[in-house]
Design a protein around this motif. Structure first.
Motif, mmCIF file in Angstrom:
data_model
loop_
_atom_site.group_PDB
_atom_site.id
_atom_site.type_symbol
_atom_site.label_atom_id
_atom_site.label_comp_id
_atom_site.label_asym_id
_atom_site.label_seq_id
_atom_site.Cartn_x
_atom_site.Cartn_y
_atom_site.Cartn_z
ATOM 1 N N VAL A 59 0.838 -1.201 0.000
ATOM 2 C CA VAL A 59 0.000 0.000 0.000
ATOM 3 C C VAL A 59 0.874 1.252 0.000
ATOM 4 O O VAL A 59 0.631 2.214 -0.725
ATOM 5 C CB VAL A 59 -0.936 -0.016 1.232
ATOM 6 C CG1 VAL A 59 -1.588 1.340 1.455
ATOM 7 C CG2 VAL A 59 -2.004 -1.092 1.048
ATOM 8 N N ARG A 92 2.300 1.971 -3.463
ATOM 9 C CA ARG A 92 1.283 2.496 -4.372
ATOM 10 C C ARG A 92 1.025 3.974 -4.078
ATOM 11 O O ARG A 92 0.884 4.795 -4.985
ATOM 12 C CB ARG A 92 -0.031 1.715 -4.224
ATOM 13 C CG ARG A 92 0.054 0.262 -4.663
ATOM 14 C CD ARG A 92 0.147 0.140 -6.181
ATOM 15 N NE ARG A 92 0.308 -1.242 -6.589
ATOM 16 C CZ ARG A 92 -0.702 -2.034 -6.945
ATOM 17 N NH1 ARG A 92 -1.937 -1.596 -6.935
ATOM 18 N NH2 ARG A 92 -0.461 -3.277 -7.329
ATOM 19 N N TYR A 151 -5.617 6.345 -5.527
ATOM 20 C CA TYR A 151 -5.956 5.936 -4.159
ATOM 21 C C TYR A 151 -6.060 7.182 -3.279
ATOM 22 O O TYR A 151 -5.192 8.034 -3.316
ATOM 23 C CB TYR A 151 -4.871 5.014 -3.593
ATOM 24 C CG TYR A 151 -4.529 3.848 -4.484
ATOM 25 C CD1 TYR A 151 -5.431 2.808 -4.669
ATOM 26 C CD2 TYR A 151 -3.303 3.786 -5.144
ATOM 27 C CE1 TYR A 151 -5.121 1.731 -5.499
ATOM 28 C CE2 TYR A 151 -2.986 2.717 -5.976
ATOM 29 C CZ TYR A 151 -3.908 1.695 -6.143
ATOM 30 O OH TYR A 151 -3.600 0.643 -6.962
ATOM 31 N N HIS A 166 -8.475 3.245 1.594
ATOM 32 C CA HIS A 166 -8.986 3.164 0.225
ATOM 33 C C HIS A 166 -8.082 2.275 -0.639
ATOM 34 O O HIS A 166 -8.566 1.458 -1.424
ATOM 35 C CB HIS A 166 -9.085 4.573 -0.371
ATOM 36 C CG HIS A 166 -9.680 4.602 -1.745
ATOM 37 N ND1 HIS A 166 -8.998 5.085 -2.838
ATOM 38 C CD2 HIS A 166 -10.887 4.188 -2.211
ATOM 39 C CE1 HIS A 166 -9.767 4.978 -3.908
ATOM 40 N NE2 HIS A 166 -10.910 4.436 -3.560
ATOM 41 N N ALA A 167 -6.769 2.448 -0.481
ATOM 42 C CA ALA A 167 -5.817 1.631 -1.250
ATOM 43 C C ALA A 167 -5.996 0.146 -0.909
ATOM 44 O O ALA A 167 -5.998 -0.712 -1.798
ATOM 45 C CB ALA A 167 -4.390 2.087 -0.980
ATOM 46 N N MET A 189 -9.175 -1.089 -2.648
ATOM 47 C CA MET A 189 -9.021 -1.179 -4.099
ATOM 48 C C MET A 189 -8.187 -2.399 -4.503
ATOM 49 O O MET A 189 -8.547 -3.135 -5.419
ATOM 50 C CB MET A 189 -8.339 0.083 -4.643
ATOM 51 C CG MET A 189 -9.200 1.316 -4.570
ATOM 52 S SD MET A 189 -10.345 1.435 -5.948
ATOM 53 C CE MET A 189 -9.238 1.902 -7.281
#
Length: 304
Positions: free
Chosen positions: A126, A129, A140, A145-146, A149
């Motif tokens: 995470v 990203r 994101y 949220h990441a 997803m």
């Protein structure tokens, strides 16, 4: 027994604090390294220092700390597990296998590194990203949220473990050599020049510890040697972790595939070792701070 139980907890806290101090010191370099390793299209024509200058212009100074929240959430348990597991593995290897001296340090360091990585890997995913995103193109919105997803779009739990293989393969020599070099330098230093390099520990005068600046130096050297050995695997891991975000993700599905692809596309210096100079600047102080903080916390929490 109570003292022994709390020993675990104190050891956990010492390792966690050491990790957080080390990482916050070098967070901006971490972000730049991820942007360079995976050739982010906004910054791919730039070198290390020009990227360091370009990020604040484009994304503000806090841009340098992008992904650092996820990093802290990951690094506390990571540092804690790694240092704590190292002490435990060292005892087990000594007792069960009867191996001592330098080899048991190397083995315990590798095992501790791998344990910590496997436990905290999804958070690393995470964090990478988030750090790879550039202002204005956010996919994101934040840590949670990441997580959602990646879980829904990339195959559930297995989505979080993309790139684990090169990480584990790289972690063994990296953590192994880093603990091994530090431990070896420390024991040689204290044996050869105890008065020059050492001082009595604050919590246990019978135990000699290294002076702070010597600690920093040994930790830094440990970091530099370990980094050089395992760096191409670090580049591989980042590529695989970014997977879906990169245009050439279909060529980076397995470890060997990714290594070959990066080598063919960019060669050794601009591919497999891209960002290494930055990694020295980043890793040497980071390892130095980590080992030094851990040694200080050990005295502060009476672990000697």
């Amino acid at each position: 027994a109570a003292r022994r139980d709390f020993y675990w907890l104190r050891s956990f806290i010492a390792g966690g604090v050491a990790g957080c101090c080390a990482k916050t010191t070098t967070a901006p370099l971490d972000r730049v390294k991820i942007l360079l390793q995976a050739h982010n299209h906004h910054y791919k024509h730039l070198g290390v220092f020009s990227t360091l200058c370009a990020v604040p212009k484009k994304e503000g100074y806090l841009g340098l700390y992008k992904g650092n929240g996820a990093m802290m959430i990951r690094i506390f348990p990571y540092g804690a597990i790694q240092f704590m597991a190292f002490d435990q593995y060292k005892k087990v290897i000594k007792k069960q296998l009867g191996i001592s001296g330098h080899v048991h340090r190397l083995m315990a360091g590798s095992m501790a590194g791998i344990t910590a990585v496997i436990c905290t890997y999804p958070l690393d995913m995470v964090r990478v990203r988030l750090a790879f995103q550039v202002k204005g193109e956010h996919k994101y919105m934040g840590i949670i949220h990441a997580f959602k997803m990646i879980y829904t779009k990339e195959g559930g739990l297995s989505g979080f473990y993309r790139g684990l293989m090169p990480t584990v393969v790289g972690m063994a020599p990296y953590a192994g050599f880093s603990f091994f070099t530090f431990g070896t330098l420390k024991s040689i230093g204290l044996a050869q020049a105890p008065n020059l390099l050492g001082r009595p520990s604050l919590d246990n005068p019978d135990v000699l510890v290294l002076k702070t600046h010597v600690n920093l130096l040994c930790g830094g050297m440990a970091g530099a040697i370990a980094q050089t050995i395992s760096y191409p695997l670090d580049v591989t891991r980042r590529r695989m972790q970014l997977g879906a975000v990169l245009p050439d993700s279909d060529k980076c599905l397995t470890m060997v595939q990714t290594l070959r692809y990066v080598y063919q596309q960019h060669g050794v210096r601009r591919g497999l070792y891209r960002g290494l100079s930055l990694n020295y600047i980043r890793c040497v102080p980071s390892q130095a701070v980590a080992f030094t903080t851990y040694e200080l916390m050990k005295q502060f929490l009476h672990l000697n």
